[in-house]
Design a protein around this motif. Sequence first.
Motif, PDB file in Angstrom:
ATOM      1  N   LYS A   1       0.838  -1.207   0.000  1.00 24.49           N
ATOM      2  CA  LYS A   1       0.000   0.000   0.000  1.00 24.49           C
ATOM      3  C   LYS A   1       0.873   1.257   0.000  1.00 24.49           C
ATOM      4  O   LYS A   1       0.589   2.230  -0.696  1.00 24.49           O
ATOM      5  N   THR A   2       1.965   1.208   0.773  1.00 25.63           N
ATOM      6  CA  THR A   2       2.878   2.355   0.810  1.00 25.63           C
ATOM      7  C   THR A   2       3.484   2.601  -0.567  1.00 25.63           C
ATOM      8  O   THR A   2       3.571   3.748  -1.037  1.00 25.63           O
ATOM      9  N   ALA A   3       3.914   1.528  -1.227  1.00 26.59           N
ATOM     10  CA  ALA A   3       4.520   1.660  -2.557  1.00 26.59           C
ATOM     11  C   ALA A   3       3.512   2.227  -3.555  1.00 26.59           C
ATOM     12  O   ALA A   3       3.835   3.133  -4.343  1.00 26.59           O
ATOM     13  N   ARG A   4       2.284   1.693  -3.529  1.00 23.85           N
ATOM     14  CA  ARG A   4       1.258   2.170  -4.462  1.00 23.85           C
ATOM     15  C   ARG A   4       0.959   3.648  -4.224  1.00 23.85           C
ATOM     16  O   ARG A   4       0.938   4.458  -5.162  1.00 23.85           O
ATOM     17  N   ASN A   5       0.708   4.000  -2.971  1.00 22.39           N
ATOM     18  CA  ASN A   5       0.328   5.387  -2.666  1.00 22.39           C
ATOM     19  C   ASN A   5       1.455   6.370  -2.987  1.00 22.39           C
ATOM     20  O   ASN A   5       1.230   7.436  -3.555  1.00 22.39           O
ATOM     21  N   SER A   6       2.679   6.003  -2.630  1.00 19.86           N
ATOM     22  CA  SER A   6       3.798   6.924  -2.860  1.00 19.86           C
ATOM     23  C   SER A   6       4.050   7.127  -4.354  1.00 19.86           C
ATOM     24  O   SER A   6       4.261   8.259  -4.816  1.00 19.86           O
ATOM     25  N   LEU A   7       3.985   6.032  -5.136  1.00 20.92           N
ATOM     26  CA  LEU A   7       4.228   6.151  -6.568  1.00 20.92           C
ATOM     27  C   LEU A   7       3.083   6.902  -7.258  1.00 20.92           C
ATOM     28  O   LEU A   7       3.304   7.749  -8.122  1.00 20.92           O
ATOM     29  N   SER A   8       1.843   6.593  -6.860  1.00 23.77           N
ATOM     30  CA  SER A   8       0.685   7.263  -7.455  1.00 23.77           C
ATOM     31  C   SER A   8       0.730   8.761  -7.168  1.00 23.77           C
ATOM     32  O   SER A   8       0.504   9.589  -8.059  1.00 23.77           O
ATOM     33  N   ASN A   9       1.024   9.145  -5.908  1.00 25.56           N
ATOM     34  CA  ASN A   9       1.089  10.567  -5.552  1.00 25.56           C
ATOM     35  C   ASN A   9       2.231  11.283  -6.268  1.00 25.56           C
ATOM     36  O   ASN A   9       2.079  12.422  -6.716  1.00 25.56           O
ATOM     37  N   PHE A  10       3.373  10.597  -6.370  1.00 23.87           N
ATOM     38  CA  PHE A  10       4.519  11.196  -7.059  1.00 23.87           C
ATOM     39  C   PHE A  10       4.163  11.497  -8.531  1.00 23.87           C
ATOM     40  O   PHE A  10       4.436  12.594  -9.038  1.00 23.87           O
ATOM     41  N   LEU A  11       3.550  10.509  -9.204  1.00 23.31           N
ATOM     42  CA  LEU A  11       3.217  10.690 -10.622  1.00 23.31           C
ATOM     43  C   LEU A  11       2.172  11.788 -10.815  1.00 23.31           C
ATOM     44  O   LEU A  11       2.222  12.546 -11.786  1.00 23.31           O
ATOM     45  N   TRP A  12       1.226  11.872  -9.885  1.00 21.17           N
ATOM     46  CA  TRP A  12       0.205  12.927  -9.999  1.00 21.17           C
ATOM     47  C   TRP A  12       0.850  14.315  -9.849  1.00 21.17           C
ATOM     48  O   TRP A  12       0.548  15.226 -10.610  1.00 21.17           O
ATOM     49  N   ASN A  13       1.741  14.419  -8.890  1.00 20.31           N
ATOM     50  CA  ASN A  13       2.387  15.714  -8.669  1.00 20.31           C
ATOM     51  C   ASN A  13       3.275  16.128  -9.844  1.00 20.31           C
ATOM     52  O   ASN A  13       3.392  17.315 -10.166  1.00 20.31           O
ATOM     53  N   LYS A  14       3.911  15.149 -10.461  1.00 18.18           N
ATOM     54  CA  LYS A  14       4.850  15.466 -11.542  1.00 18.18           C
ATOM     55  C   LYS A  14       4.190  15.540 -12.927  1.00 18.18           C
ATOM     56  O   LYS A  14       4.633  16.310 -13.794  1.00 18.18           O
ATOM     57  N   THR A  15       3.151  14.696 -13.171  1.00 18.12           N
ATOM     58  CA  THR A  15       2.602  14.571 -14.530  1.00 18.12           C
ATOM     59  C   THR A  15       1.116  14.862 -14.620  1.00 18.12           C
ATOM     60  O   THR A  15       0.577  14.981 -15.720  1.00 18.12           O
ATOM     61  N   HIS A  16       0.451  14.951 -13.469  1.00 17.94           N
ATOM     62  CA  HIS A  16      -1.008  15.117 -13.422  1.00 17.94           C
ATOM     63  C   HIS A  16      -1.728  14.000 -14.194  1.00 17.94           C
ATOM     64  O   HIS A  16      -2.740  14.228 -14.848  1.00 17.94           O
ATOM     65  N   THR A  17      -1.208  12.806 -14.106  1.00 17.53           N
ATOM     66  CA  THR A  17      -1.884  11.616 -14.639  1.00 17.53           C
ATOM     67  C   THR A  17      -1.979  10.593 -13.522  1.00 17.53           C
ATOM     68  O   THR A  17      -1.189  10.607 -12.573  1.00 17.53           O
ATOM     69  N   ARG A  18      -2.967   9.712 -13.668  1.00 16.10           N
ATOM     70  CA  ARG A  18      -3.137   8.648 -12.673  1.00 16.10           C
ATOM     71  C   ARG A  18      -3.192   7.284 -13.371  1.00 16.10           C
ATOM     72  O   ARG A  18      -4.261   6.692 -13.524  1.00 16.10           O
ATOM     73  N   PRO A  19      -2.061   6.781 -13.823  1.00 19.84           N
ATOM     74  CA  PRO A  19      -2.049   5.430 -14.396  1.00 19.84           C
ATOM     75  C   PRO A  19      -2.326   4.391 -13.312  1.00 19.84           C
ATOM     76  O   PRO A  19      -2.209   4.668 -12.116  1.00 19.84           O
ATOM     77  N   MET A  20      -2.705   3.203 -13.760  1.00 23.11           N
ATOM     78  CA  MET A  20      -2.886   2.113 -12.799  1.00 23.11           C
ATOM     79  C   MET A  20      -1.506   1.717 -12.258  1.00 23.11           C
ATOM     80  O   MET A  20      -0.576   1.472 -13.020  1.00 23.11           O
ATOM     81  N   VAL A  21      -1.375   1.682 -10.933  1.00 27.34           N
ATOM     82  CA  VAL A  21      -0.108   1.350 -10.288  1.00 27.34           C
ATOM     83  C   VAL A  21      -0.214  -0.045  -9.674  1.00 27.34           C
ATOM     84  O   VAL A  21      -1.122  -0.313  -8.886  1.00 27.34           O
ATOM     85  N   ILE A  22       0.696  -0.914 -10.058  1.00 28.13           N
ATOM     86  CA  ILE A  22       0.721  -2.274  -9.509  1.00 28.13           C
ATOM     87  C   ILE A  22       2.036  -2.451  -8.750  1.00 28.13           C
ATOM     88  O   ILE A  22       3.111  -2.529  -9.362  1.00 28.13           O
ATOM     89  N   PRO A  23       1.978  -2.494  -7.402  1.00 28.16           N
ATOM     90  CA  PRO A  23       3.202  -2.671  -6.612  1.00 28.16           C
ATOM     91  C   PRO A  23       3.484  -4.154  -6.350  1.00 28.16           C
ATOM     92  O   PRO A  23       2.565  -4.935  -6.084  1.00 28.16           O
ATOM     93  N   VAL A  24       4.730  -4.539  -6.432  1.00 27.88           N
ATOM     94  CA  VAL A  24       5.160  -5.901  -6.089  1.00 27.88           C
ATOM     95  C   VAL A  24       6.261  -5.761  -5.033  1.00 27.88           C
ATOM     96  O   VAL A  24       7.342  -5.240  -5.322  1.00 27.88           O
ATOM     97  N   VAL A  25       5.959  -6.183  -3.813  1.00 24.69           N
ATOM     98  CA  VAL A  25       6.938  -6.118  -2.724  1.00 24.69           C
ATOM     99  C   VAL A  25       7.265  -7.549  -2.307  1.00 24.69           C
ATOM    100  O   VAL A  25       6.365  -8.306  -1.908  1.00 24.69           O
ATOM    101  N   MET A  26       8.543  -7.921  -2.406  1.00 23.80           N
ATOM    102  CA  MET A  26       8.967  -9.296  -2.116  1.00 23.80           C
ATOM    103  C   MET A  26       9.984  -9.306  -0.980  1.00 23.80           C
ATOM    104  O   MET A  26      10.863  -8.428  -0.932  1.00 23.80           O
ATOM    105  N   GLU A  27       9.845 -10.292  -0.113  1.00 20.22           N
ATOM    106  CA  GLU A  27      10.808 -10.450   0.972  1.00 20.22           C
ATOM    107  C   GLU A  27      11.903 -11.400   0.517  1.00 20.22           C
ATOM    108  O   GLU A  27      11.630 -12.469  -0.054  1.00 20.22           O
ATOM    109  N   VAL A  28      13.152 -11.029   0.776  1.00 19.02           N
ATOM    110  CA  VAL A  28      14.287 -11.872   0.379  1.00 19.02           C
ATOM    111  C   VAL A  28      15.117 -12.204   1.601  1.00 19.02           C
ATOM    112  O   VAL A  28      15.000 -11.574   2.657  1.00 19.02           O
TER     113      VAL A  28
END
Length: 554
Positions: free
Chosen positions: A527-554
Motif C-alpha cells: 500500500k505504501t509503494a502504491r500510494n507513494s508512486l501514485s502521488n509522485f506521478l500525480w504531482n509530476k505529470t497530473h496523470t493517474r495510471p494504474m499502479v501495480i506494486p510488487v513487494v517481495m521479501e528476500v
Amino acid sequence: MVKKQSPLRIIPLGGLDGIGKNMTAFEYQDDMVLVDAGLMFPDDEQPGVDLILPDYTYVLENEEKLRGIIITHGHEDHTGALPYLLMDLGRKVPVYSSKLTLGIIEGKLAEHKINSPKFREVKNGSHLNLGAFSIDFFSMTHSIPAALGVYMRTPAGSVLHTGDFKLDQTPIDGVTPNYQAINRFATQGIDLLLSDSTNATRPGFTPSESAVGPQLRHIIKNAPGRVIVASFSSHIHRLQQVCDASVAVGRKVVVTGRSMVTNTKIARELGYLKISDNDIVDAYDIGDIPDDKIVVLCTGSQGEPMSALARMANGDHKSLTITADDTVIISATPVPGNEKSVQSIINALSKIGCQIFDKSNTLVHVSGHGSQEELKLMLAMTKPRYFMPVHGEAVHLRAHAKLAESMGMKPSHIFVADNGDTLEMRGGKVSWGKPVDSGVVYVDGLSVTDANPVVFRDRQKLASDGIVTCVVTVQLRSKRVGDVEVACRGVSFADDDQLLSEAQASVKDKIAAGVKQDGANLDQLRKTARNSLSNFLWNKTHTRPMVIPVVMEV
C-alpha cells in the motif's frame, strides 16, 4: 372456495433495453416456450468484450418445463445466444423455425462445434402444440426472408408476437405479410400484442426493399471500375438485388468475408438466393476479369475492424485491395454504437480516393422495420386488449406506447416493461407479476461471465491512463530495502529516465521509512509503494495510471 386460475407468465429476458439480445419466455404451469435467443454487440463501455447475451438463468432453472425454442428469423439479435443456451441446457430441446433460419443456425452451431439439436421446420400456416401452448405461425416481411410472427393460445389467454417486421407490399421474394392470418387471429381474439418498436420514433411508412434495386443497378452499371458492396451478410433480399443488378449489366459477383461466404452458400443451397454458378467467382480467380466486370459482396457495413471491407481499405486483404478507381456502396445503417467505426472506414476509403455511396447521399438502404404508420396499422388489424411494445431502447418502447394511446388504447392496458419484468394473464386480463432476476452475460474470448463493473473500470483506466509497475525487495528482519524497479506501458513519460529515477528514489524512501515501523508487513508496504508512486506521478505529470506494486521479501 374458488381456486385461483393459473396465469400465463410473459417474461422478457432481453430486447427491452436496446436493439439486440431478444429473448422472451412464456410460461403456463409446467410448460414453457422460449421465443428468440439473440445477442448484442458491445460498445465503448465494454472494452475487450466480444458479445453480450441475455441472462437466461431463469430458463436453465426451469429447463424441465421448456417444450421448445421458437426463432422468428435469422438475424444475430435473435439467434446469436442460441449456441450458448443449447450448450448450457442439460437436455436436447427442439428448435422451431423456417428452413432458412434453421440453415443459418446450423452454420452457427457448426462454428461452436455443437451437434445439431432437434430442428423442426415450420413455415407460414404451420400449427403445433407444445404442452399447454397452441401455436400458429404466419409470414412477415423483414430484411431477411422467411421471417415469421407467432400467435399462441393458452388456457389463460392469447398472445400475438409480431417478430421484427415492416409491411412491405412489394417484397423481393413476393412473400407479403399474411394479412388474412392476422385478421383471423384478431377475430378469434388477441389478448396481448407484442410488437416491434425499432422505428416507433420515425413517422410515415418505411420504403419497400424493392426501392433500393434501381439505385443499386444504376451505380453498378455506371461505375468505371470494380464495385464493392458492404451489407449485412444475413440481408438476403439486399444480396439478391445486388446479384440481379450485377448479372443484368454483365458483371461477375465475388463474395468475401467469412459470414458473407457462409450465408450466401446456405441461402443458395436452400433456394433463397438465386444466382447461377457461372456468375459467382472466387476472390482468388479474378485476375483475368476486367475491373469494370466485377462486383464484390463483402462484410463490413458496421465498420468492424476485422471485416473484409476494413481489410481491403487498409490493404490487409489477401486477394483484394481498394483503389481510387473503385466504387464502394455501404448498404446498411449503422447499429447504434457503431457510428464512429463506420465513419472511420468512410474516412479511410476517402483517403484512397474511391467513390462512396451510402444512405446519406443515395437510396442504397432502407430499414427492415416498420415506421409509425405501419405500427399503427398492426395495432388496428390486431385489435389487442393489452399491449407490450418490444424490441427497442426505452425511447422506442415509449414512443410505441404513445402510438397505441393515440389510437384509443387505455394507458392502463399498455405495459412498458424492462428485462426481467413479468406480466401475468388470467382469463385474458393482463397485470404486472413478480419480476425475475435478469441482466446480461459477457462473452470474453472463451469465457462466459456475468457483468463485473470492476473489470471494465480497470480496462478503461488501462486504455486511458496506462500502467506502471514497481518491484521492491525488502528484508523485514534487518529492515533493509533493496533495489526498486519501475516499469511502465502506455504512459507519456515512458522514455523520461530522470522522472523514472526520481520515482524509484521516492518509492525507496517511503518503503525504507515503512519497513522500520513496528509490525511492518508486506501488505502494508505494498500500500505504501502504491500510494507513494501514485502521488509522485500525480504531482509530476497530473496523470493517474494504474499502479501495480510488487513487494517481495528476500
